[in-house]
Design an enzyme around this catalytic site. Structure first.
Site, short mmCIF file in Angstrom:
data_model
loop_
_atom_site.label_atom_id
_atom_site.label_comp_id
_atom_site.label_asym_id
_atom_site.label_seq_id
_atom_site.Cartn_x
_atom_site.Cartn_y
_atom_site.Cartn_z
N CYS A 102 0.86 -1.31 0.09
CA CYS A 102 -0.11 -0.06 0.03
C CYS A 102 1.07 1.23 0.06
O CYS A 102 1.86 1.45 0.85
CB CYS A 102 -0.83 -0.12 1.22
N CYS A 117 -0.69 5.62 7.41
CA CYS A 117 -2.03 5.10 7.66
C CYS A 117 -1.97 4.34 9.13
O CYS A 117 -1.03 3.46 9.26
CB CYS A 117 -2.62 4.32 6.57
N GLN A 144 -17.42 -11.02 13.09
CA GLN A 144 -16.03 -11.26 13.16
C GLN A 144 -15.42 -10.82 11.69
O GLN A 144 -16.27 -10.75 10.75
CB GLN A 144 -15.81 -12.83 13.22
N ASN A 195 -22.63 -16.68 16.86
CA ASN A 195 -21.72 -17.16 15.76
C ASN A 195 -21.09 -18.50 16.16
O ASN A 195 -20.87 -19.25 15.70
CB ASN A 195 -20.52 -16.06 15.81
N GLU A 235 -25.09 -12.22 26.53
CA GLU A 235 -24.34 -11.41 25.66
C GLU A 235 -24.78 -10.14 26.36
O GLU A 235 -26.34 -10.01 26.61
CB GLU A 235 -24.83 -11.49 24.36
N ASP A 255 -15.68 -15.43 24.91
CA ASP A 255 -15.11 -14.58 23.57
C ASP A 255 -15.12 -13.29 23.81
O ASP A 255 -16.05 -12.49 23.28
CB ASP A 255 -15.80 -14.95 22.26
N CYS A 276 -9.07 -11.37 21.88
CA CYS A 276 -8.47 -10.30 20.99
C CYS A 276 -7.40 -9.39 21.41
O CYS A 276 -7.17 -8.23 21.13
CB CYS A 276 -9.44 -9.54 20.22
C1 SAM Z 1 -15.34 -10.45 20.48
S1 SAM Z 1 -17.27 -10.07 20.47
C2 SAM Z 1 -17.58 -11.79 20.02
C3 SAM Z 1 -18.99 -11.99 19.59
C4 SAM Z 1 -19.33 -13.47 19.19
N1 SAM Z 1 -18.68 -14.58 20.05
C5 SAM Z 1 -18.77 -13.57 17.71
O1 SAM Z 1 -18.07 -14.60 17.53
O2 SAM Z 1 -19.46 -12.82 16.78
C6 SAM Z 1 -17.45 -9.85 22.02
C7 SAM Z 1 -18.98 -9.45 22.49
O3 SAM Z 1 -18.86 -9.21 23.81
C8 SAM Z 1 -20.17 -8.36 23.74
N2 SAM Z 1 -19.99 -7.38 25.15
C9 SAM Z 1 -19.13 -6.60 25.30
N3 SAM Z 1 -19.19 -6.06 26.58
C10 SAM Z 1 -20.01 -6.92 27.18
C11 SAM Z 1 -20.50 -6.90 28.55
N4 SAM Z 1 -20.21 -5.99 29.49
N5 SAM Z 1 -21.58 -8.04 28.89
C12 SAM Z 1 -21.90 -8.86 27.92
N6 SAM Z 1 -21.35 -8.60 26.71
C13 SAM Z 1 -20.52 -7.97 26.28
C14 SAM Z 1 -20.04 -7.36 22.74
O4 SAM Z 1 -21.36 -7.03 22.56
C15 SAM Z 1 -19.76 -8.54 21.67
O5 SAM Z 1 -20.77 -9.18 21.04
#
Ligand code: SAM
Length: 435
Positions: free
Chosen positions: A69, A75, A266, A300, A316, A364, A390
């Site tokens: 790039c 960037c 994702q 997911n 969630e 996750d 992550c």
């Molecule tokens: C890395 S994403 C993973 C989502 C899912 N496992 C996927 O693979 O698509 C993290 C998730 O944590 C949720 N999240 C963030 N803070 C949270 C909280 N305090 N309590 C519950 N869920 C939360 C977000 O809304 C998001 O959907």
């Protein structure tokens, strides 16, 4: 101005900075590689380390490649395009293992080779900044600069899915023509299998002429445009005609997941398929297993888990995602999975699901990790915990409790190449209670 100096790079940090040292003090020199001899000039002197500008690469590494790039180094999106993809992964793996050891005092019994997929044009979701720059009399659309709030002057992007990358220049030209061109700060792009959607943040109502231009653009680019005048709830489609909801397919499971233009999905579709397959494989889910999927998003992991397990509960914090997850379970005719909205940063022993029996737990979380969940996990005492992270530092902190307090063994760890060329790293770790 400080002196020009020379150094040999001894390590590379996750964000793509080479590390050297002078008189015991670390110096971070961007866009360099282990083994390279470089000249540099220190720009920021801090107590524990210095930051420097790279002046010249005197002896390049064999792992150095030409960045694809033209905006690389300016960037803020990418950090390591100058390093071969294989070496990027090796750095990420080393960094994850070092962090687990340093912060968590844990080491994995087995390090599984990284999960990989395509490394260019992979990103199916992105928030792009927009700015009308009066001095240039032009609209810029793109990512922000490294270490600066300005928007990079870019006409394409190598990590974005070509469908999004191909919209950067056309959007810059469209927005320039709008009466509200200085009232549009952001575009949120999302690619589904059936459509590409773009949510345009608008700080002022577009004029009738603007709306006409937007309609024509939407048709010409074959995208779905939505406007966002205020918070998420204010988003509305430019066209009020009913449309099929956005969806992606979890191919190995033949599952279709619907989502909306601003939902979390994702970022890398190919890696996501492989990641979910590996999660189920590591957990060795059987038909009698009761499984908890924490931070489940729109299902997911929960839906593939439900295809194999006795029952699944997904938890969630985002009510809209929970609604989507329930809907996705119904669409895919899965009736052994339930979803619950709960703030997982405020878990305590009164949460009813902690009193139920769960054999397997998948976690996750967002970057900050799952400390509050892990602190209560002794109440469930699952056989296996699969952690998808992550952020290596929060994984290491939580792994420390799992291994050194709760007595789990960290039997496997693996880096997942979800974000090639960037400083972000995804990791999967398996914790097992072995009798
Ligand atoms: C890395 S994403 C993973 C989502 C899912 N496992 C996927 O693979 O698509 C993290 C998730 O944590 C949720 N999240 C963030 N803070 C949270 C909280 N305090 N309590 C519950 N869920 C939360 C977000 O809304 C998001 O959907």
């Amino acid at each position: 101005m400080t002196d020009l100096k020379e150094a040999v790079i001894t390590d590379v940090s996750l964000d793509g900075n080479g590390v050297a040292s002078e008189d015991g003090k670390k110096i971070f020199i961007p866009f360099t590689l282990t083994g390279e001899r470089v000249s540099y000039r220190a720009i920021k002197k801090k107590k524990k380390f210095d930051e420097a500008h790279l002046i010249e690469i005197i002896e390049p590494s064999a792992e150095r490649v030409e960045a694809k790039c033209p905006s690389f180094t300016v960037c803020g999106g990418c950090a390591t395009q100058h390093i071969t993809p294989a070496m990027q992964l090796a750095f990420k793996e080393k960094s994850v293992l070092d962090t687990l050891q340093r912060i968590g005092q844990v080491s994995a019994e087995e390090v599984i080779p990284a999960l990989t997929d395509k490394v260019w044009g992979y990103r199916r979701r992105a928030r792009l900044g927009v700015k009308y720059v009066m001095k240039k009399d032009a609209v810029l659309v793109g990512f922000r600069e490294k270490n600066a709030p300005y928007i990079v002057q870019m006409s394409s992007c190598e990590v974005l899915d070509p469908k999004i990358a191909g919209l950067i220049q056309p959007f810059a030209e469209l927005i320039y023509q709008l009466s509200i061109r200085d009232k549009i700060p952001q575009l949120e792009c999302s690619i589904a299998e059936n459509a590409t959607s773009v949510v345009m943040r608008v700080l002022e109502t577009p004029s009738e002429a603007d709306v006409e231009l937007l309609h024509a653009f939407q048709q010409q680019q074959e995208i779905r445009l939505l406007l966002q005048p205020a918070g998420l709830k204010s988003i509305y489609p430019l066209d009020s005609l009913p449309v099929e909801p956005l969806y992606f397919t979890l191919q190995p499971f033949n599952l279709r997941l619907q989502f909306t233009a601003t939902d979390f999905i994702q970022i890398h579709a190919g890696i996501n398929n492989k990641m979910v397959v590996q999660a189920l494989d590591w957990l060795q889910v059987t038909a009698t297993d009761r499984v908890l999927d924490l931070f489940c998003g729109l299902g997911n992991f929960s839906l593939p888990l439900a295809q194999l397990a006795n029952k699944v509960l997904g938890i969630e914090g985002d009510a809209a995602l929970i609604q989507r997850a329930k809907n996705n379970a119904t669409l895919n005719k899965l009736n052994n999975v339930q979803f619950k909205k709960e703030d997982l940063f405020k878990v305590n022993e009164s949460n009813s699901w902690l009193a139920q029996q769960w054999d397997l737990v998948l976690i996750d979380p967002p970057r900050s990790g799952a400390k509050e969940v892990i602190d209560q996990l002794h109440l469930i005492a699952p056989k296996k915990v699969l952690y998808v992270s992550c952020h290596p530092a929060s994984l290491a902190r939580d792994a420390n409790v799992l291994v050194n307090t709760l007595g789990y063994r960290m039997t496997r760890v693996c880096v997942i190449n979800m974000f090639p060329h960037t400083g972000h790293v995804e990791t999967m770790a398996l914790f097992e209670k072995l009798d």
